[in-house]
Design a protein around this motif. Structure first.
Motif, PDB file in Angstrom:
ATOM      1  N   ASP A  43       0.790  -1.256   0.000  1.00 58.37           N
ATOM      2  CA  ASP A  43       0.000   0.000   0.000  1.00 58.37           C
ATOM      3  C   ASP A  43       0.814   1.293   0.000  1.00 58.37           C
ATOM      4  O   ASP A  43       0.443   2.263   0.674  1.00 58.37           O
ATOM      5  CB  ASP A  43      -0.952   0.011   1.208  1.00 58.37           C
ATOM      6  CG  ASP A  43      -1.950  -1.130   1.198  1.00 58.37           C
ATOM      7  OD1 ASP A  43      -1.916  -1.947   0.255  1.00 58.37           O
ATOM      8  OD2 ASP A  43      -2.753  -1.218   2.137  1.00 58.37           O
TER       9      ASP A  43
ATOM     10  N   GLU B 130      -4.638  -0.810  -1.344  1.00 59.31           N
ATOM     11  CA  GLU B 130      -5.950  -0.834  -0.679  1.00 59.31           C
ATOM     12  C   GLU B 130      -6.865   0.085  -1.479  1.00 59.31           C
ATOM     13  O   GLU B 130      -6.588   1.286  -1.621  1.00 59.31           O
ATOM     14  CB  GLU B 130      -5.821  -0.343   0.764  1.00 59.31           C
ATOM     15  CG  GLU B 130      -7.152  -0.388   1.519  1.00 59.31           C
ATOM     16  CD  GLU B 130      -7.026   0.008   2.996  1.00 59.31           C
ATOM     17  OE1 GLU B 130      -5.903   0.107   3.491  1.00 59.31           O
ATOM     18  OE2 GLU B 130      -8.078   0.210   3.621  1.00 59.31           O
TER      19      GLU B 130
ATOM     20  N   LYS C 136      -7.713  -4.772   4.982  1.00 60.83           N
ATOM     21  CA  LYS C 136      -6.380  -4.470   5.495  1.00 60.83           C
ATOM     22  C   LYS C 136      -5.420  -5.601   5.137  1.00 60.83           C
ATOM     23  O   LYS C 136      -4.283  -5.371   4.758  1.00 60.83           O
ATOM     24  CB  LYS C 136      -6.426  -4.250   7.010  1.00 60.83           C
ATOM     25  CG  LYS C 136      -7.401  -3.153   7.459  1.00 60.83           C
ATOM     26  CD  LYS C 136      -7.156  -1.834   6.780  1.00 60.83           C
ATOM     27  CE  LYS C 136      -8.088  -0.753   7.312  1.00 60.83           C
ATOM     28  NZ  LYS C 136      -8.066   0.441   6.439  1.00 60.83           N
TER      29      LYS C 136
ATOM     30  N   VAL D 147       3.275   0.272   4.168  1.00 65.33           N
ATOM     31  CA  VAL D 147       2.561   1.016   5.213  1.00 65.33           C
ATOM     32  C   VAL D 147       1.139   0.486   5.364  1.00 65.33           C
ATOM     33  O   VAL D 147       0.590  -0.083   4.432  1.00 65.33           O
ATOM     34  CB  VAL D 147       2.513   2.512   4.853  1.00 65.33           C
ATOM     35  CG1 VAL D 147       3.912   3.081   4.781  1.00 65.33           C
ATOM     36  CG2 VAL D 147       1.773   2.797   3.551  1.00 65.33           C
ATOM     37  N   THR D 148       0.544   0.738   6.532  1.00 68.95           N
ATOM     38  CA  THR D 148       1.228   1.143   7.737  1.00 68.95           C
ATOM     39  C   THR D 148       1.604  -0.107   8.527  1.00 68.95           C
ATOM     40  O   THR D 148       0.934  -1.137   8.429  1.00 68.95           O
ATOM     41  CB  THR D 148       0.340   2.059   8.629  1.00 68.95           C
ATOM     42  OG1 THR D 148      -0.851   1.362   8.998  1.00 68.95           O
ATOM     43  CG2 THR D 148      -0.010   3.338   7.921  1.00 68.95           C
TER      44      THR D 148
ATOM     45  N   VAL E 292      -1.141  -1.714  10.698  1.00 64.98           N
ATOM     46  CA  VAL E 292      -2.451  -2.000  10.099  1.00 64.98           C
ATOM     47  C   VAL E 292      -2.259  -3.000   8.952  1.00 64.98           C
ATOM     48  O   VAL E 292      -2.256  -4.209   9.172  1.00 64.98           O
ATOM     49  CB  VAL E 292      -3.180  -0.699   9.672  1.00 64.98           C
ATOM     50  CG1 VAL E 292      -4.593  -1.036   9.178  1.00 64.98           C
ATOM     51  CG2 VAL E 292      -3.285   0.268  10.853  1.00 64.98           C
ATOM     52  N   CYS E 293      -2.073  -2.513   7.737  1.00 64.88           N
ATOM     53  CA  CYS E 293      -2.089  -3.443   6.601  1.00 64.88           C
ATOM     54  C   CYS E 293      -0.863  -4.350   6.547  1.00 64.88           C
ATOM     55  O   CYS E 293      -0.959  -5.501   6.099  1.00 64.88           O
ATOM     56  CB  CYS E 293      -2.262  -2.664   5.302  1.00 64.88           C
ATOM     57  SG  CYS E 293      -3.903  -1.913   5.204  1.00 64.88           S
TER      58      CYS E 293
HETATM   59  C1  C5J Z   1      -2.978   0.677   5.550  1.00 63.28           C
HETATM   60  C2  C5J Z   1      -4.658   1.918   6.698  1.00 63.28           C
HETATM   61  N1  C5J Z   1      -2.487   0.450   4.336  1.00 63.28           N
HETATM   62  N2  C5J Z   1      -3.845   2.275   7.679  1.00 63.28           N
HETATM   63  N3  C5J Z   1      -4.208   1.237   5.628  1.00 63.28           N
HETATM   64  O1  C5J Z   1      -2.351   0.400   6.554  1.00 63.28           O
HETATM   65  O2  C5J Z   1      -5.827   2.250   6.746  1.00 63.28           O
END
Ligand code: C5J
Length: 220
Positions: A24, A72, A132, A157-158, A161-162
């Motif tokens: 992402d 994403e 994610k 990133v991040t 998260v993903c």
């Molecule tokens: C990703 C997000 N790519 N933080 N998306 O981590 O919403």
């Protein structure tokens, strides 16, 4: 096998079965005016890793090892975006809203593209994902089986998260994961550090981590 110095202990990389997964690195997360900034985040933290991710891509390109980029994003009619995801939080721009880089996180819009410095080259794989995790509702699992890959090197990133979600999905599917510490970033420094610690805990319960230079030295 190539031994890469890593934490919590050395990572054994199989050069014939390793792919890079870059998560992402999209304008909507990395550039000013995108979705990430609309959520109140400082995107300069994410911009800072672009040169290292470019070096990592260069290494895999030089080796001829497979590369997967993820994005994403959602369909223009938002049919693959759960209302709970769109409604979450108080962003100044919601998914699908028109913004400075087109409709936020909509497939094909400028903001949903990978930053130009890291643009995929012909022959590299691009996976569009509505969630994610990059395995959810995508062909990633089938692609990795076709490629005969068993080891995954992660960037992007991040971190919490993903990247972390995808690493956990990969771990459950039996992949041996290595996260490149200076090629991943979070809007929150503490979340990145916590994620690195969680991944490496309990004898690499999700995977290993190492700086780019350690990987580059080991495989050169
Ligand atoms: C990703 C997000 N790519 N933080 N998306 O981590 O919403």
């Amino acid at each position: 096998m190539i031994t890469v110095p890593a934490a919590p202990f050395a990572y054994e990389l199989d050069p014939a079965r390793t792919a890079l997964v870059v998560i992402d690195m999209q304008r909507d997360f990395v550039e000013p005016g995108g979705f990430g900034e609309s959520l109140g985040n400082d995107v300069t933290r994410l911009q800072a890793i672009v040169p290292t991710v470019a070096d990592l891509l260069g290494l895999f390109r030089a080796k001829g090892w497979p590369i997967v980029h993820t994005r994403e994003n959602h369909a223009a009619d938002l049919s693959d975006c759960p209302p709970a995801k769109r409604d979450r939080g108080e962003p100044s721009l919601r998914i699908g809203d028109p913004g400075p880089m087109g409709r936020v996180l909509i497939r094909g819009e400028p903001g949903a593209e990978i930053v130009p410095e890291l643009a995929p080259l012909p022959g590299e794989h691009v996976i569009d994902k509505p969630g994610k995790g990059a395995f959810y509702a995508t062909p990633l699992g089938d692609l990795l089986k076709e490629l005969g890959v068993t080891h995954l090197v992660f960037a992007g990133v991040t971190t919490e998260v993903c990247v972390q979600t995808t690493m956990r999905e990969a771990n459950d599917r039996g992949y041996v994961n290595l996260l490149i510490e200076d090629a991943t970033e979070s809007y929150f420094a503490a979340f990145k550090e916590a994620t690195l610690a969680m991944i490496r805990a309990q004898g690499a319960i999700v995977g290993w981590s190492t700086p780019f230079a350690a990987l580059a030295d080991a495989v050169s």
